[in-house]
Every structure is written in C-alpha cells, then in structure tokens.
Motif scaffolding. Structure first.
Motif, PDB file in Angstrom:
ATOM      1  N   ARG A 128       0.826  -1.209   0.000  1.00  0.00           N
ATOM      2  CA  ARG A 128       0.000   0.000   0.000  1.00  0.00           C
ATOM      3  C   ARG A 128       0.863   1.263   0.000  1.00  0.00           C
ATOM      4  N   ILE A 129       1.814   1.349   0.943  1.00  0.00           N
ATOM      5  CA  ILE A 129       2.603   2.580   1.070  1.00  0.00           C
ATOM      6  C   ILE A 129       3.609   2.697  -0.083  1.00  0.00           C
TER       7      ILE A 129
ATOM      8  N   SER B 256       9.550  -6.605  -5.042  1.00  0.00           N
ATOM      9  CA  SER B 256       8.611  -7.072  -4.040  1.00  0.00           C
ATOM     10  C   SER B 256       8.547  -8.584  -4.143  1.00  0.00           C
TER      11      SER B 256
ATOM     12  N   LYS C 119       3.581  -7.145  -9.705  1.00  0.00           N
ATOM     13  CA  LYS C 119       2.239  -6.548  -9.793  1.00  0.00           C
ATOM     14  C   LYS C 119       2.071  -5.896 -11.165  1.00  0.00           C
TER      15      LYS C 119
ATOM     16  N   ASP D 153      13.211   7.509   9.418  1.00  0.00           N
ATOM     17  CA  ASP D 153      12.126   7.809  10.355  1.00  0.00           C
ATOM     18  C   ASP D 153      12.082   6.757  11.456  1.00  0.00           C
TER      19      ASP D 153
HETATM   20  P1  NAP Z   1       1.700  -3.741   2.926  1.00  0.00           P
HETATM   21  O1  NAP Z   1       0.615  -3.193   2.074  1.00  0.00           O
HETATM   22  O2  NAP Z   1       1.531  -5.098   3.525  1.00  0.00           O
HETATM   23  O3  NAP Z   1       3.044  -3.701   2.064  1.00  0.00           O
HETATM   24  C1  NAP Z   1       4.204  -4.362   2.390  1.00  0.00           C
HETATM   25  C2  NAP Z   1       4.795  -4.919   1.111  1.00  0.00           C
HETATM   26  O4  NAP Z   1       6.053  -5.522   1.411  1.00  0.00           O
HETATM   27  C3  NAP Z   1       3.930  -5.988   0.481  1.00  0.00           C
HETATM   28  O5  NAP Z   1       3.634  -5.599  -0.803  1.00  0.00           O
HETATM   29  C4  NAP Z   1       4.800  -7.237   0.506  1.00  0.00           C
HETATM   30  O6  NAP Z   1       4.915  -8.013  -0.629  1.00  0.00           O
HETATM   31  C5  NAP Z   1       6.192  -6.689   0.629  1.00  0.00           C
HETATM   32  N1  NAP Z   1       7.064  -7.659   1.305  1.00  0.00           N
HETATM   33  C6  NAP Z   1       6.852  -8.321   2.460  1.00  0.00           C
HETATM   34  N2  NAP Z   1       7.888  -9.117   2.740  1.00  0.00           N
HETATM   35  C7  NAP Z   1       8.774  -8.946   1.734  1.00  0.00           C
HETATM   36  C8  NAP Z   1      10.033  -9.505   1.455  1.00  0.00           C
HETATM   37  N3  NAP Z   1      10.586 -10.394   2.280  1.00  0.00           N
HETATM   38  N4  NAP Z   1      10.660  -9.099   0.345  1.00  0.00           N
HETATM   39  C9  NAP Z   1      10.098  -8.214  -0.498  1.00  0.00           C
HETATM   40  N5  NAP Z   1       8.898  -7.658  -0.289  1.00  0.00           N
HETATM   41  C10 NAP Z   1       8.245  -8.034   0.817  1.00  0.00           C
HETATM   42  O7  NAP Z   1       2.016  -2.783   4.128  1.00  0.00           O
HETATM   43  P2  NAP Z   1       1.946  -1.175   4.160  1.00  0.00           P
HETATM   44  O8  NAP Z   1       0.629  -0.754   4.651  1.00  0.00           O
HETATM   45  O9  NAP Z   1       2.455  -0.663   2.868  1.00  0.00           O
HETATM   46  O10 NAP Z   1       3.026  -0.902   5.316  1.00  0.00           O
HETATM   47  C11 NAP Z   1       4.353  -1.317   5.179  1.00  0.00           C
HETATM   48  C12 NAP Z   1       5.122  -1.152   6.470  1.00  0.00           C
HETATM   49  O11 NAP Z   1       5.410   0.219   6.690  1.00  0.00           O
HETATM   50  C13 NAP Z   1       4.389  -1.574   7.746  1.00  0.00           C
HETATM   51  O12 NAP Z   1       4.506  -2.955   7.966  1.00  0.00           O
HETATM   52  C14 NAP Z   1       5.069  -0.768   8.813  1.00  0.00           C
HETATM   53  O13 NAP Z   1       6.118  -1.505   9.384  1.00  0.00           O
HETATM   54  C15 NAP Z   1       5.637   0.419   8.069  1.00  0.00           C
HETATM   55  N6  NAP Z   1       4.988   1.703   8.455  1.00  0.00           N
HETATM   56  C16 NAP Z   1       5.724   2.647   9.071  1.00  0.00           C
HETATM   57  C17 NAP Z   1       5.165   3.856   9.398  1.00  0.00           C
HETATM   58  C18 NAP Z   1       5.973   4.923  10.091  1.00  0.00           C
HETATM   59  O14 NAP Z   1       5.421   5.660  10.876  1.00  0.00           O
HETATM   60  N7  NAP Z   1       7.237   5.062   9.805  1.00  0.00           N
HETATM   61  C19 NAP Z   1       3.831   4.125   9.096  1.00  0.00           C
HETATM   62  C20 NAP Z   1       3.102   3.142   8.474  1.00  0.00           C
HETATM   63  C21 NAP Z   1       3.699   1.922   8.150  1.00  0.00           C
HETATM   64  P3  NAP Z   1       4.002  -8.627  -1.709  1.00  0.00           P
HETATM   65  O15 NAP Z   1       2.784  -7.776  -1.831  1.00  0.00           O
HETATM   66  O16 NAP Z   1       4.868  -8.542  -2.886  1.00  0.00           O
HETATM   67  O17 NAP Z   1       3.687  -9.997  -1.247  1.00  0.00           O
END
Ligand code: NAP
Ligand code: GLV
Ligand code: GLV
Length: 333
Positions: A161-162, A181, A185, A266
């Motif tokens: 998503r992000i 990833s 996609k 961050d």
């Molecule tokens: P998300 O939609 O689940 O996206 C994470 C992506 O990472 C998914 O597309 C997933 O892959 C990919 N992924 C997971 N494991 C992987 C690996 N081993 N190698 C390559 N790609 C991999 O989550 P999101 O909502 O974007 O959030 C992502 C992360 O940002 C959160 O888990 C959190 O830790 C962090 N975050 C931080 C803040 C902050 O304040 N700094 C705020 C919000 C979130 P596939 O789709 O390809 O399977």
C-alpha cells in the motif's frame, strides 16, 4: 449485558477513544510513556481486549497471563511487536490499521527524500545559527549544493500500500520507478509505469532506495553491508518502514566510507534511538522520531479504525482489519 473489558495502552485520539469508552468497560493508560510490561501483564489477566501500540511487546509471557483475551486491536499498520502466530494458536484475533495511514506515510517518505537530497535540515541550521549572516554572502553559486530528485530513478522495496503510494507521487517528479517485491504486480506496472527488477538490480540502479516492507524474519537486516555496497555512491537510502530492516552499524560504515551519499530515517533499530547513536553525528543523514503517519487527520482515523474493529468483533462480526485470518478456523472459548 456486561460490557467487555478493554485495556487501552495509551491515549489515542478522542473520536476513536470515546467510541471505545462509550461501549466498553475500558481502562486507559494515560501517561505519555508506555506502560511497563508488568502493567500490561497485570491488566491482561482480566480483560477481553487490548488496544496496543507498536511500542508494546505482546509476546508469550503476556499472552500466558491472559485468561479471557479475545482480541488485540493494534493502533498501527505494522504489528511486528505482536507474536501473531501465538495469538492465532490461542484463538486471539489481531487487527491493525491499514490504508488510513498510507497517504500520510507516503507524504512523509517524500518529505524525507526531498529533505536529504536538498539538504533542508543543514540549510535550516545554517540560517538559524547565524552562519549565513556570518558568511556575508546572500547567495553563492556553490552554497549548500544538493542533488536533484526530478528525473532520477526511484527504487521501491516492497510494493504494498505505502510503496505504491510513494511510487504514484514520483510521476510529478518525472522519475523512473523500479521496484522489488515478493510478488510482481503487473496491473500496477501498467497503471503507474513501473518496472519490476530483482533486488540486486534495484540496489545498483536506484538513485533513491525507499524501503516499505514490514519487519519479519525475512526482512530483518535486509539492508546490510553487501546491499549498501551494491548501491551507487551517489544514492540515498530512505527508511520509513521499521528500523530493524536496516543494519544500522553497516549503514554508518556505508555513510562514513561514502559508499552511499546519504540516508533519511524515520525509524531506528532501537526507539527512541540513543542520543549518542553515531548516525546522528553525520550531516548527510536526516532523521525523524517515527512520525511518518503523524498527522492530526490520519491519527484520528486510525483511532476510529481501532474502535470499529473492536465493536465489530464484540457484535459477533469479523473485524474489518483482521490480520490473522487463520484464527477464524479456531473455535473461540
Ligand atoms: P503492505 O501493504 O503489507 O506492504 C508491504 C509490502 O512488502 C507488500 O507488498 C509485501 O509483498 C512486501 N514484502 C513483504 N515481505 C517482503 C520480502 N521479504 N521481500 C520483499 N517484499 C516483501 O504494508 P503497508 O501498509 O504498505 O506498510 C508497510 C510497512 O510500513 C508496515 O509494515 C510498517 O512496518 C511500516 N509503516 C511505518 C510507518 C511509520 O510511521 N514510519 C507508518 C506506516 C507503516 P508482496 O505484496 O509482494 O507480497
Ligand atoms: C507505524 O509505524 C505503523 O506501522 O503504523
Ligand atoms: C534564484 O533565486 C534565481 O533567481 O535563479
């Protein structure tokens, strides 16, 4: 009907908190600092639900103390602080707050990209400290030169998503966007003009490497010495995911030895990061205290989402943001 008991580990924004206080027998930890683990262990003994933050470690020890715990509603999208597997085994639901924070987190990722490339923090310090006045030079062809962002290559690690929201914004900067990833996609590639590459190619080709994977066993120290050495010495690393995805010691070495041009962080391996973290001594590093989702609007929506997950659960529905869907196959006591 007896109201379910809830322990809320911090004062989340009003709207969501009030929804929880109205419907549940809720106790809120109102201090600014997190509740000590002993407090969580004590509280969990009697509650039906927990509202947690990413700073609350919910491990076996905490779960062992729980007697009636049915759901943990996390106030964050990441949930690496919770032993989700163990929750599933015990039939405990885990929910998070996806989507509502995506755009704010992407905005902040861009804040960091621009800040580190164009040396905004150094520039601010230069003006406020009186250095600019002392220089007696209103404008100089070589003052605080940075690196262009427009027209460069952005590399997204983790196109979720992000990651996608960050990629979408790159269009306005006329950038080439490559991504790596777990899964390709193709729809998004077409829609946003992205290119899927393998991990090494991404590191070698990107001018800005932005990390958006969750912290898991597989992503722990995903970026270490080997990866930093693969990056261009003109490239920047941006991390708004989780600190432990990057090996900070390796990053310090890479910045010191100029394997890469700079970093914007961050998130840190330890939070709050100690004031003597050597990374903080480097001028080519921009830092923030884990605030990528920290806008009034977004934090309020996250609180509402937490409340909605709890309400749905106690109405016998599947909570809208259930993380461990496998739990549905377990019978609840
Ligand atoms: P998300 O939609 O689940 O996206 C994470 C992506 O990472 C998914 O597309 C997933 O892959 C990919 N992924 C997971 N494991 C992987 C690996 N081993 N190698 C390559 N790609 C991999 O989550 P999101 O909502 O974007 O959030 C992502 C992360 O940002 C959160 O888990 C959190 O830790 C962090 N975050 C931080 C803040 C902050 O304040 N700094 C705020 C919000 C979130 P596939 O789709 O390809 O399977
Ligand atoms: C913040 O870091 C989150 O995971 O929501
Ligand atoms: C700079 O301010 C310019 O006019 O080029």
């Amino acid at each position: 009907m007896v109201k379910p008991k809830v322990f809320v580990t911090r004062e989340i924004p009003d709207k969501g908190l009030n929804m929880i206080l109205e419907r549940f027998d809720a106790k809120v930890w109102r201090e600014y600092t997190p509740p000590p683990k002993e407090v969580i262990i004590e509280e969990v003994k009697s509650v039906d639900a927990l509202v947690t933050l990413l700073t609350d470690k919910i491990d076996k020890e905490v779960l062992d103390a729980a007697k009636n715990l049915k759901i943990i509603a996390q106030y964050a999208v990441g949930y690496d602080n919770i032993d989700v597997e163990e929750c599933t085994r015990r039939g405990i639901y885990v929910t998070n707050t996806p989507e509502v924070l995506t755009e704010s987190t992407a905005d902040f990722t861009w804040t960091l990209i621009l800040a580190v490339a164009r040396r905004v923090v150094e520039a601010d310090k230069f003006v406020r400290s009186g250095e600019w006045e002392k220089s007696k030079t209103g404008w100089h062809p070589k003052m605080l030169l940075g690196t262009d962002v427009h027209g460069k290559t952005l590399g997204i690690i983790g196109l979720g998503r992000i990651g996608t929201a960050v990629a979408r914004r790159a269009k306005g900067f006329n950038m080439k966007v490559i991504y790596y990833s777990r899964k390709r996609k193709e729809e998004l590639e077409k829609e946003l003009g992205l290119e899927f590459v393998d991990f090494e190619t991404l590191l070698k080709e990107a001018d800005f490497v932005s990390i958006h994977v969750p912290l898991t066993k597989e992503t722990f120290h995903l970026i270490g010495e080997r990866e930093l050495k693969l990056m261009k010495n003109t490239a920047f690393l941006i991390n708004t995911s989780r600190g432990k995805v990057v090996d900070e010691k390796a990053l310090y070495k890479a910045l010191k030895k100029k394997w890469i041009a700079g970093a914007a962080l961050d998130v840190f391996e330890e939070e709050p990061t100690p004031a003597d973290n050597p990374l903080l001594k480097l001028e080519n590093v921009v830092v923030a205290p884990h605030i990528a989702s920290a806008s009034h609007e977004t934090r309020s929506k996250m609180a509402e989402m937490v409340a909605k997950n709890l309400i749905a659960f106690f109405e016998g529905k599947i909570p809208p943001n259930l993380v461990n869907t496998d739990v549905l196959n377990k019978s609840k006591s």
